[in-house]
Design an enzyme around this catalytic site. Structure first.
Site, PDB file in Angstrom:
ATOM      1  N   GLU A 153     -34.813 -35.912 126.163  1.00  0.00           N
ATOM      2  CA  GLU A 153     -33.530 -36.623 126.121  1.00  0.00           C
ATOM      3  C   GLU A 153     -33.602 -37.733 127.160  1.00  0.00           C
ATOM      4  OE1 GLU A 153     -30.173 -33.969 126.883  1.00  0.00           O
ATOM      5  OE2 GLU A 153     -29.024 -35.601 127.754  1.00  0.00           O
ATOM      6  N   GLU A 158     -24.408 -43.202 131.240  1.00  0.00           N
ATOM      7  CA  GLU A 158     -23.625 -41.967 131.343  1.00  0.00           C
ATOM      8  C   GLU A 158     -22.822 -41.993 132.638  1.00  0.00           C
ATOM      9  OE1 GLU A 158     -25.827 -38.249 131.628  1.00  0.00           O
ATOM     10  OE2 GLU A 158     -24.111 -37.134 130.869  1.00  0.00           O
TER      11      GLU A 158
END
Ligand SMILES: *[C@@H]1O[C@H](CO)[C@@H](O)[C@H](O)[C@H]1NC(C)=O
Ligand SMILES: *[C@@H]1O[C@H](CO)[C@@H](O)[C@H](O)[C@H]1NC(C)=O
Ligand SMILES: *[C@@H]1O[C@H](CO)[C@@H](O)[C@H](O)[C@H]1NC(C)=O
Ligand SMILES: *[C@@H]1O[C@H](CO)[C@@H](O)[C@H](O)[C@H]1NC(C)=O
Ligand SMILES: *[C@@H]1O[C@H](CO)[C@@H](O)[C@H](O)[C@H]1NC(C)=O
Ligand SMILES: *[C@@H]1O[C@H](CO)[C@@H](O)[C@H](O)[C@H]1NC(C)=O
Length: 370
Positions: A153, A158
């Site tokens: 990932e 974020e």
């Protein structure tokens, strides 16, 4: 070390992430782009524009694997409620801003979209004008492989609540340690193994002195810019170029990495990247509260707290659930996503033995999923 808050992204994620990652890889007719792992000659292989954007993603509409106070809706629901829209120049991904969703019931409607096409390696250019931010929000722009965490990932954008610095991180199967650096200095956490450190991954927050306005309200105030992520066999680098400082070669459509300068973060170390990161889909979502924003909400003194709620998470859910008017800025506005790759070695050798035109079908398969 990462802020202790990050450790609340507990290992419970490891089981639940399997659901979206499997879905991401089972789209009939989608194209896999396996680019070369090193070199400088990047060619455009896939191009997400306002006119084709939503046809290249599927809408994940099952439960949130990270326990957010959110309902991810399908395409028809998103379109009919105005959560998604397109104009000539950009697309928007919004959330419900009119209804209350109190604690104990369903969460605030939002979208989580997963690209049909998948990629190994490449230069990913996200041109965005606006991103979600604010109390209770947890937006993310990321790449995810099948059978998490086996194929890794890569979290490109974020953050949570009133954060002003972007968090870039990698999450992987065991034996992947990153020692890279960039403008943000040494990475705050080096072990990417999801089974360590509560799955906080390896990565760093952007240095807002070196690169101001790289997240949230700041990013929106300057009309955004371009997030560039270069994934090779040897490193994964992250840049943010504010709208007024986008390299000319990006604007011209022929990105020249030598003009990009020092990245915000450079993940490189004793990790065999090719055995830990492969076949990624692009994911864009806006979550609320949950494992990250919810558990850190109570320590964000700029966010309204409910003194009688009993927990950080409940306080977050109360704010998100009861205040639809506070989510009018919780939207993504995206101009384009362009994926460039270096021709894979096998394709290059084929082209040498026949003609250069044998390279072209790889690039032209970009239109398959439309
Ligand atoms: C990780 O490395 C350790 C020590 O070298 C080894 O025992 C283990 O099998 C490795 N695990 C994986 C998944 O490669
Ligand atoms: C990329 O930029 C460098 C530095 O400006 C320049 O020397 C080089 O010629 C450029 N490459 C291409 C293909 O334009
Ligand atoms: C990636 O996708 C390609 C094409 O479907 C496939 O051949 C390959 O096995 C996949 N690799 C992984 C690690 O899933
Ligand atoms: C605060 O929490 C209490 C106790 O759970 C709840 O009854 C109340 O409705 C919450 N207040 C708000 C504004 O959400
Ligand atoms: C929520 O919105 C109200 C106005 O509708 C505003 O006064 C308040 O500051 C906002 N709170 C947050 C945390 O954004
Ligand atoms: C760069 O790659 C493209 C497409 O793969 C190819 O047509 C071109 O000849 C390559 N250029 C160089 C300088 O290798």
């Amino acid at each position: 070390m990462l802020p202790s808050s990050l450790f609340s992204r507990t290992s419970t994620l490891s089981l639940l992430f399997l659901v979206p990652s499997i879905l991401a890889q089972s789209i009939p007719g989608a194209t896999f782009y396996g680019g070369g792992g090193s070199g400088t000659n990047y060619s455009l292989v896939d191009n997400y524009t306002p006119s084709n954007f939503f046809s290249k993603f599927n809408f994940y509409s099952s439960y949130d694997p990270t326990y957010g106070h959110v309902q991810y809706v399908d395409y028809n629901t998103a379109a009919s409620n105005g959560y998604i829209s397109s104009s000539a120049n950009s697309v928007r991904l919004m959330v419900d801003t009119t209804n209350k969703y109190p604690r104990g019931g369903k969460g605030r409607p939002s979208v989580r979209i997963i690209s049909d096409n998948t990629y190994t390696h490449g230069l990913f250019l996200l041109d965005l004008n606006h991103m979600p931010f604010g109390c209770g929000t947890w937006p993310a722009f990321w790449l995810l492989g099948p059978n998490w965490p086996s194929n890794g990932e890569i979290d490109i954008i974020e953050g949570v609540n009133t954060n002003t610095a972007n968090l870039m991180s990698l999450h992987s199967s065991p034996n992947c340690t990153i020692a890279g650096s960039g403008q943000s200095g040494t990475l705050e956490q080096s072990n990417c193994d999801t089974s360590q450190n509560g799955n906080s991954g390896c990565g760093t927050k952007a240095d807002t002195t070196a690169v101001p306005n790289n997240y949230g309200a700041g990013l929106n105030s300057i009309g955004g810019g371009v997030y560039a992520t270069e994934w090779t066999s040897n490193y994964i680098k992250f840049w943010f170029f504010p709208r007024t400082a986008i390299p000319a070669s990006i604007t011209a459509g022929t990105p020249n990495l030598t003009e990009f300068g020092l990245p915000m973060a450079n993940a490189q170390g004793s990790c065999n990247l090719d055995s830990h990161f492969a076949n990624h889909s692009i994911i864009i979502n806006t979550d609320f509260c949950g494992a990250y924003a919810g558990n850190t909400y109570g320590s964000d003194t700029d966010c309204p707290q409910n003194a009688t709620a009993g927990s950080s998470l409940n306080s977050c859910v109360d704010f998100v659930g009861n205040n639809p008017q506070n989510f009018t800025q919780a939207y993504w506005s995206i101009n384009s996503i362009k994926v460039f790759q270096i021709a894979a070695a096998a394709v290059l050798s084929a082209s040498m033995s026949s003609s250069i035109s044998s390279v072209v079908p790889v690039a032209s398969s970009a239109s398959v999923s439309d």
